[in-house]
Design a protein around this motif. Structure first.
Motif: not given
Ligand code: URA
Length: 290
Positions: A236-238, A208, A261, A202, A117-119, A206
């Motif tokens: 962006l993801e991890m 936030r 997502v 996260f 999943t990712s943003g 990222q």
């Molecule tokens: N996973 C992440 O690392 N970031 C997101 O914004 C959504 C899923």
């Protein structure tokens, strides 16, 4: 051949590798990575048959067949530090003889596909869409423990550092490409393609903000306007950059597919992420047997 010390390659009393709890015969050559241990069964429920299942901590593994093809699904947990464990131990399972603790003379290449999943960072890549990473930029530093220069794209690295005015006290970002054969095999009109940025966290990593001030509050805006030869930084993801980098270093082939997502540009989050992840799972299984 030099013997690897017991302190470096740790085996459990039953002969399985330390964190993953796996023996060489337990895994297929084609492996799907998910983050969440509960997502393993969201994939293997589509299998024709199951042959093996185990779990230790967040690392759950199931092997079986899908439409006749032997596949392993493994949950990596979250983040590049976990990817370091999973990729090194999977490589050991195929390329190190556990009886002699020596590297095998003939190496095996694994095919690895991340289903994650990712943003999204782009307005036009909405929540519930699918995205394939052509390149990944690692801002997490894990891979910098290895000798990297043979697998990284230094032109993109330099352009990214300049464009974002990257604060080098956070370490130098690294850039690795997806495996080209897998990228072509999975190409689809229904899937976006872009440069994925892998963060070491996260929240702050990222961009936030909940209660803490960021090192660079404009970083996400600078990332979302970054492009290299027509390919934009999209999400962006991890995990992706760490998977690409370690796979390339160890001689494995890797691809990363993302269920979008969150959309960071317009502040939205999917109202049904499980449906989007299922769409990505079905897409992946269909492509993997192609
Ligand atoms: N996973 C992440 O690392 N970031 C997101 O914004 C959504 C899923």
């Amino acid at each position: 051949m030099e013997k690897i010390k017991d302190s470096e390659l740790i085996l459990n009393p039953d002969g399985s590798v330390y964190h993953l709890n796996l023996k060489p015969e337990n895994i297929a050559n084609d492996i799907i990575f998910v983050g969440d241990q509960d997502r393993v069964e969201a994939i293997t429920k589509y299998f024709d048959s199951a042959e093996f299942s185990t779990q230790k901590r967040e690392f759950k593994t199931q092997t079986g067949t899908y439409k006749g093809k032997r596949l392993t699904v493994i949950s990596t947990g979250i983040g590049p530090d976990n990817i370091d464990i999973v990729l090194n131990e999977l490589d050991a399972l195929v390329n190190i003889d556990f009886a002699t603790k020596t590297v095998k003379p003939n190496l095996t290449n694994l095919n690895i596909v991340r289903v994650g999943t990712s943003g999204s960072l782009q307005e036009n890549i909405p929540v519930d869409s699918l995205l394939m990473s052509a390149f990944a930029i690692g801002t997490d530093n894990m891979l910098r423990s290895y000798s990297l220069q043979d697998v990284t794209n230094q032109a993109i690295e330099k352009a990214f550092v300049n464009h974002t005015n990257w604060d080098l006290s956070k370490g130098l970002p690294y850039v690795v490409a997806a495996d080209n054969n897998l990228l072509n095999k999975f190409k689809s009109d229904t899937v976006f393609e872009g440069i994925t940025v892998t963060a070491g966290g996260f929240y702050g990593a990222q961009g936030r903000i909940l209660r803490l001030q960021l090192n660079d509050e404009f970083l996400n805006d600078k990332i979302d306007s970054f492009e290299f030869e027509g390919i934009k930084a999209t999400n962006l993801e991890m995990e992706t950059a760490a998977i690409f980098g370690l796979s390339k270093l160890l001689g494995h082939k890797a691809l990363s597919l993302n269920a979008i997502v969150a959309n960071r540009k317009n502040g939205t989050f999917s109202t049904n992420p499980y449906a989007t992840i299922d769409k990505l799972i079905q897409f992946t299984l269909n492509k993997i047997i192609g």
